[in-house]
Write a protein that holds these residues in place. Structure first.
Motif, PDB file in Angstrom:
ATOM      1  N   VAL A 279       0.826  -1.219   0.000  1.00 49.67           N
ATOM      2  CA  VAL A 279       0.000   0.000   0.000  1.00 49.67           C
ATOM      3  C   VAL A 279       0.863   1.274   0.000  1.00 49.67           C
ATOM      4  O   VAL A 279       0.324   2.378  -0.070  1.00 49.67           O
ATOM      5  CB  VAL A 279      -0.964   0.049   1.210  1.00 49.67           C
ATOM      6  CG1 VAL A 279      -1.904  -1.152   1.199  1.00 49.67           C
ATOM      7  CG2 VAL A 279      -0.204   0.139   2.532  1.00 49.67           C
ATOM      8  N   THR A 280       2.172   1.126   0.055  1.00 50.97           N
ATOM      9  CA  THR A 280       3.063   2.290   0.074  1.00 50.97           C
ATOM     10  C   THR A 280       2.858   3.161  -1.171  1.00 50.97           C
ATOM     11  O   THR A 280       2.650   2.654  -2.268  1.00 50.97           O
ATOM     12  CB  THR A 280       4.535   1.834   0.109  1.00 50.97           C
ATOM     13  OG1 THR A 280       4.726   0.878  -0.929  1.00 50.97           O
ATOM     14  CG2 THR A 280       4.876   1.194   1.435  1.00 50.97           C
ATOM     15  N   LEU A 281       2.926   4.460  -0.958  1.00 48.04           N
ATOM     16  CA  LEU A 281       2.695   5.401  -2.062  1.00 48.04           C
ATOM     17  C   LEU A 281       4.018   6.022  -2.510  1.00 48.04           C
ATOM     18  O   LEU A 281       4.913   6.243  -1.683  1.00 48.04           O
ATOM     19  CB  LEU A 281       1.743   6.514  -1.607  1.00 48.04           C
ATOM     20  CG  LEU A 281       0.348   6.036  -1.176  1.00 48.04           C
ATOM     21  CD1 LEU A 281      -0.481   7.198  -0.628  1.00 48.04           C
ATOM     22  CD2 LEU A 281      -0.374   5.354  -2.334  1.00 48.04           C
ATOM     23  N   PRO A 282       4.158   6.309  -3.810  1.00 47.61           N
ATOM     24  CA  PRO A 282       5.405   6.939  -4.278  1.00 47.61           C
ATOM     25  C   PRO A 282       5.592   8.315  -3.633  1.00 47.61           C
ATOM     26  O   PRO A 282       4.656   9.107  -3.575  1.00 47.61           O
ATOM     27  CB  PRO A 282       5.214   7.040  -5.792  1.00 47.61           C
ATOM     28  CG  PRO A 282       3.763   6.831  -6.045  1.00 47.61           C
ATOM     29  CD  PRO A 282       3.216   6.034  -4.904  1.00 47.61           C
ATOM     30  N   SER A 283       6.785   8.569  -3.144  1.00 44.21           N
ATOM     31  CA  SER A 283       7.089   9.835  -2.472  1.00 44.21           C
ATOM     32  C   SER A 283       7.242  10.942  -3.524  1.00 44.21           C
ATOM     33  O   SER A 283       7.434  10.654  -4.712  1.00 44.21           O
ATOM     34  CB  SER A 283       8.398   9.695  -1.686  1.00 44.21           C
ATOM     35  OG  SER A 283       9.458   9.443  -2.594  1.00 44.21           O
ATOM     36  N   PRO A 284       7.198  12.207  -3.112  1.00 40.65           N
ATOM     37  CA  PRO A 284       7.401  13.306  -4.070  1.00 40.65           C
ATOM     38  C   PRO A 284       8.728  13.179  -4.818  1.00 40.65           C
ATOM     39  O   PRO A 284       8.786  13.434  -6.025  1.00 40.65           O
ATOM     40  CB  PRO A 284       7.397  14.553  -3.174  1.00 40.65           C
ATOM     41  CG  PRO A 284       6.610  14.165  -1.977  1.00 40.65           C
ATOM     42  CD  PRO A 284       6.854  12.703  -1.767  1.00 40.65           C
ATOM     43  N   GLU A 285       9.798  12.737  -4.136  1.00 37.17           N
ATOM     44  CA  GLU A 285      11.113  12.587  -4.789  1.00 37.17           C
ATOM     45  C   GLU A 285      11.059  11.479  -5.844  1.00 37.17           C
ATOM     46  O   GLU A 285      11.649  11.600  -6.914  1.00 37.17           O
ATOM     47  CB  GLU A 285      12.206  12.252  -3.761  1.00 37.17           C
ATOM     48  CG  GLU A 285      12.463  13.325  -2.714  1.00 37.17           C
ATOM     49  CD  GLU A 285      11.401  13.361  -1.624  1.00 37.17           C
ATOM     50  OE1 GLU A 285      10.761  12.314  -1.361  1.00 37.17           O
ATOM     51  OE2 GLU A 285      11.174  14.450  -1.051  1.00 37.17           O
ATOM     52  N   MET A 286      10.362  10.397  -5.510  1.00 41.35           N
ATOM     53  CA  MET A 286      10.230   9.297  -6.466  1.00 41.35           C
ATOM     54  C   MET A 286       9.434   9.757  -7.693  1.00 41.35           C
ATOM     55  O   MET A 286       9.796   9.465  -8.836  1.00 41.35           O
ATOM     56  CB  MET A 286       9.542   8.099  -5.805  1.00 41.35           C
ATOM     57  CG  MET A 286       9.427   6.885  -6.708  1.00 41.35           C
ATOM     58  SD  MET A 286       8.574   5.524  -5.906  1.00 41.35           S
ATOM     59  CE  MET A 286       9.913   4.768  -4.985  1.00 41.35           C
ATOM     60  N   ARG A 287       8.375  10.517  -7.462  1.00 37.01           N
ATOM     61  CA  ARG A 287       7.560  11.030  -8.573  1.00 37.01           C
ATOM     62  C   ARG A 287       8.387  11.971  -9.459  1.00 37.01           C
ATOM     63  O   ARG A 287       8.237  11.995 -10.672  1.00 37.01           O
ATOM     64  CB  ARG A 287       6.336  11.784  -8.038  1.00 37.01           C
ATOM     65  CG  ARG A 287       5.248  10.878  -7.523  1.00 37.01           C
ATOM     66  CD  ARG A 287       4.173  11.706  -6.850  1.00 37.01           C
ATOM     67  NE  ARG A 287       3.100  10.885  -6.312  1.00 37.01           N
ATOM     68  CZ  ARG A 287       1.984  10.599  -6.975  1.00 37.01           C
ATOM     69  NH1 ARG A 287       1.782  11.060  -8.185  1.00 37.01           N
ATOM     70  NH2 ARG A 287       1.057   9.859  -6.416  1.00 37.01           N
ATOM     71  N   LYS A 288       9.274  12.722  -8.817  1.00 34.30           N
ATOM     72  CA  LYS A 288      10.135  13.627  -9.581  1.00 34.30           C
ATOM     73  C   LYS A 288      11.063  12.825 -10.496  1.00 34.30           C
ATOM     74  O   LYS A 288      11.242  13.164 -11.671  1.00 34.30           O
ATOM     75  CB  LYS A 288      10.954  14.493  -8.605  1.00 34.30           C
ATOM     76  CG  LYS A 288      11.124  15.922  -9.072  1.00 34.30           C
ATOM     77  CD  LYS A 288      11.620  16.800  -7.947  1.00 34.30           C
ATOM     78  CE  LYS A 288      12.966  17.401  -8.302  1.00 34.30           C
ATOM     79  NZ  LYS A 288      13.622  18.034  -7.165  1.00 34.30           N
ATOM     80  N   ALA A 289      11.626  11.759  -9.938  1.00 34.20           N
ATOM     81  CA  ALA A 289      12.501  10.884 -10.738  1.00 34.20           C
ATOM     82  C   ALA A 289      11.728  10.280 -11.907  1.00 34.20           C
ATOM     83  O   ALA A 289      12.249  10.169 -13.024  1.00 34.20           O
ATOM     84  CB  ALA A 289      13.082   9.779  -9.854  1.00 34.20           C
ATOM     85  N   MET A 290      10.473   9.933 -11.670  1.00 33.84           N
ATOM     86  CA  MET A 290       9.639   9.346 -12.728  1.00 33.84           C
ATOM     87  C   MET A 290       9.366  10.376 -13.827  1.00 33.84           C
ATOM     88  O   MET A 290       9.496  10.088 -15.019  1.00 33.84           O
ATOM     89  CB  MET A 290       8.316   8.840 -12.150  1.00 33.84           C
ATOM     90  CG  MET A 290       8.478   7.687 -11.178  1.00 33.84           C
ATOM     91  SD  MET A 290       6.945   7.272 -10.306  1.00 33.84           S
ATOM     92  CE  MET A 290       6.077   6.382 -11.605  1.00 33.84           C
ATOM     93  N   ALA A 291       8.991  11.578 -13.391  1.00 34.14           N
ATOM     94  CA  ALA A 291       8.627  12.624 -14.357  1.00 34.14           C
ATOM     95  C   ALA A 291       9.809  12.996 -15.245  1.00 34.14           C
ATOM     96  O   ALA A 291       9.636  13.332 -16.420  1.00 34.14           O
ATOM     97  CB  ALA A 291       8.107  13.852 -13.608  1.00 34.14           C
ATOM     98  N   GLY A 292      11.017  12.928 -14.681  1.00 36.21           N
ATOM     99  CA  GLY A 292      12.202  13.351 -15.436  1.00 36.21           C
ATOM    100  C   GLY A 292      12.907  12.221 -16.162  1.00 36.21           C
ATOM    101  O   GLY A 292      13.974  12.438 -16.753  1.00 36.21           O
ATOM    102  N   ALA A 293      12.332  11.009 -16.119  1.00 28.75           N
ATOM    103  CA  ALA A 293      13.041   9.844 -16.662  1.00 28.75           C
ATOM    104  C   ALA A 293      13.233   9.953 -18.177  1.00 28.75           C
ATOM    105  O   ALA A 293      12.324  10.350 -18.901  1.00 28.75           O
ATOM    106  CB  ALA A 293      12.272   8.574 -16.329  1.00 28.75           C
ATOM    107  N   ARG A 294      14.426   9.579 -18.646  1.00 23.53           N
ATOM    108  CA  ARG A 294      14.652   9.436 -20.088  1.00 23.53           C
ATOM    109  C   ARG A 294      14.008   8.125 -20.524  1.00 23.53           C
ATOM    110  O   ARG A 294      14.168   7.099 -19.855  1.00 23.53           O
ATOM    111  CB  ARG A 294      16.152   9.395 -20.383  1.00 23.53           C
ATOM    112  CG  ARG A 294      16.850  10.740 -20.140  1.00 23.53           C
ATOM    113  CD  ARG A 294      18.198  10.783 -20.836  1.00 23.53           C
ATOM    114  NE  ARG A 294      19.051   9.699 -20.359  1.00 23.53           N
ATOM    115  CZ  ARG A 294      19.839   8.970 -21.142  1.00 23.53           C
ATOM    116  NH1 ARG A 294      19.890   9.195 -22.446  1.00 23.53           N
ATOM    117  NH2 ARG A 294      20.589   8.014 -20.640  1.00 23.53           N
ATOM    118  N   VAL A 295      13.284   8.154 -21.625  1.00 25.00           N
ATOM    119  CA  VAL A 295      12.584   6.936 -22.055  1.00 25.00           C
ATOM    120  C   VAL A 295      12.801   6.646 -23.538  1.00 25.00           C
ATOM    121  O   VAL A 295      13.265   7.498 -24.302  1.00 25.00           O
ATOM    122  CB  VAL A 295      11.055   7.027 -21.765  1.00 25.00           C
ATOM    123  CG1 VAL A 295      10.784   7.090 -20.279  1.00 25.00           C
ATOM    124  CG2 VAL A 295      10.435   8.237 -22.476  1.00 25.00           C
TER     125      VAL A 295
END
Ligand SMILES: *Cc1c(COP(=O)(O)O)cnc(C)c1O
Length: 335
Positions: free
Chosen positions: A11-27
């Motif tokens: 049930v753990t939720l992604p932290s703001p830092e994790m979301r930032k890493a996701m948003a900035g990911a090279r894909v």
């Protein structure tokens, strides 16, 4: 009001830092192997488990299923604990999609499978029987960290019986944190290892299947067959990288919180608390009659527990020490 959800570490939720890493990911397109973030995650997974390669997959269930499909063919059999996830909680996938027969066995109190018992269930080479191909272990099992000395024995046993050895290591890093062995030292005894990023490590999605280069090549084909070939999956992989680089070292806090919760609840006469020595982040507690009413009352304080009399309570990165104190107090008051 803060929600304290003790049902699972999923049930753990992604932290703001994790979301930032996701948003900035090279894909890129991962089916063309062109997603740099997925490639980076897979290299990291292989490195942390000491395996030659790893594959990013949608879930732990998919990871175990792919492992079974790699190790076993039609009419083959895998030997597995009867309460293990890869037997009990994966909707019979190995039978449905792989024509692979399970041989479930009762696990011992420490979460291991007794190898003399396993021996009795290996089928002779005879066309009446399915072909025994694989032993599947789980670590942690119900939160129990398996004793380290067992792995070498299990690996020797499998080698001499020509069985492959797979580890459902959904919570491998919890086991490693508890036993103080490196994840690599545990994984070394296994042909393949599955780890979950979406449990206590806190990623929203994903697992890694780790093994030899040849096996992971095969696994890629099975992942495609299962519809698990994802495209710009780097957005998700970035969360996985974040979880593996930031959240492994804090797992011991979950174990400390679990220990504290056990202590708090053991002081309440109405409860029966099961907390064996090799327990990591889980606790089984039997409540008195009227548990539905208790659950509802706890919910008013933001405390969420699973239904039923005997409850599994799980600590994780969204639960802090002061939350544990509150849970102890509220359960005491409620009873
Ligand atoms: C959670 C879990 C899995 C995989 O579960 P998914 O929900 O499919 O990711 C596998 N094995 C164990 C022991 C687990 O706890």
């Amino acid at each position: 009001m803060k929600i304290i959800d003790l049902r699972s570490d999923t049930v753990t939720l992604p932290s703001p830092e994790m979301r930032k890493a996701m948003a900035g990911a090279r894909v890129g397109d991962d089916v063309y192997k062109e997603d740099p973030t997925v490639n980076e995650l897979e290299a990291l997974g292989a490195d942390l488990t000491g395996k030659k390669a790893s594959l990013f997959v949608a879930s732990g269930t998919q990871s175990n299923l792919i492992a079974l499909l790699c190790h076993c063919g039609r009419g083959d059999e895998y030997i597995v604990g009867m309460h293990a996830h890869a037997y009990k909680y994966e909707a019979g996938g190995a039978a449905v999609l792989g024509s692979i027969q399970p041989q479930p066995l009762v696990a011992q109190e420490d979460g291991t499978l007794d190898l003399t018992e396993v021996e009795k269930f290996i089928k002779p080479d005879d066309f009446h029987f399915a072909r025994s191909r694989l032993l599947c272990l789980e670590n942690t099992h119900n939160g129990l960290a398996l004793p380290h000395e067992y792995f070498a024995r299990a690996a020797d046993f499998c080698k001499s019986r020509k069985l492959a050895l797979h580890l459902d290591g959904a919570r491998l890093f919890n086991a490693a944190a508890y036993t103080k062995y490196d994840a690599k030292e545990i994984a070394a005894h296994f042909d393949s290892v599955s780890i979950c990023l979406s449990k206590g490590l806190g990623a929203p999605v994903g697992s890694l299947l780790c093994g030899t280069k040849e096996m992971i090549e095969k696994a890629k084909r099975w992942r495609k067959i299962l519809g698990g070939g994802m495209r710009q999956a780097g957005i998700l992989a970035a969360a996985g990288i974040y979880s593996l680089t930031h959240n492994i070292s804090r797992l011991k806090e979950d174990h400390e919180n679990c220990r504290l919760l056990a202590k708090e609840l053991m002081s309440i006469d109405e409860l029966k608390v099961e907390y064996p020595l090799n327990q990591t982040n889980m606790l089984f507690v039997t409540f008195p009659e009227g548990s539905e009413e208790i659950d509802r009352e706890l919910q008013q304080y933001g405390i969420i527990v699973p239904p039923g009399k005997r409850k599994r309570l799980v600590t994780h990165l969204d639960i802090q020490r002061e939350d544990i104190k509150l849970v102890g107090k509220k359960i005491k008051n409620t009873l």
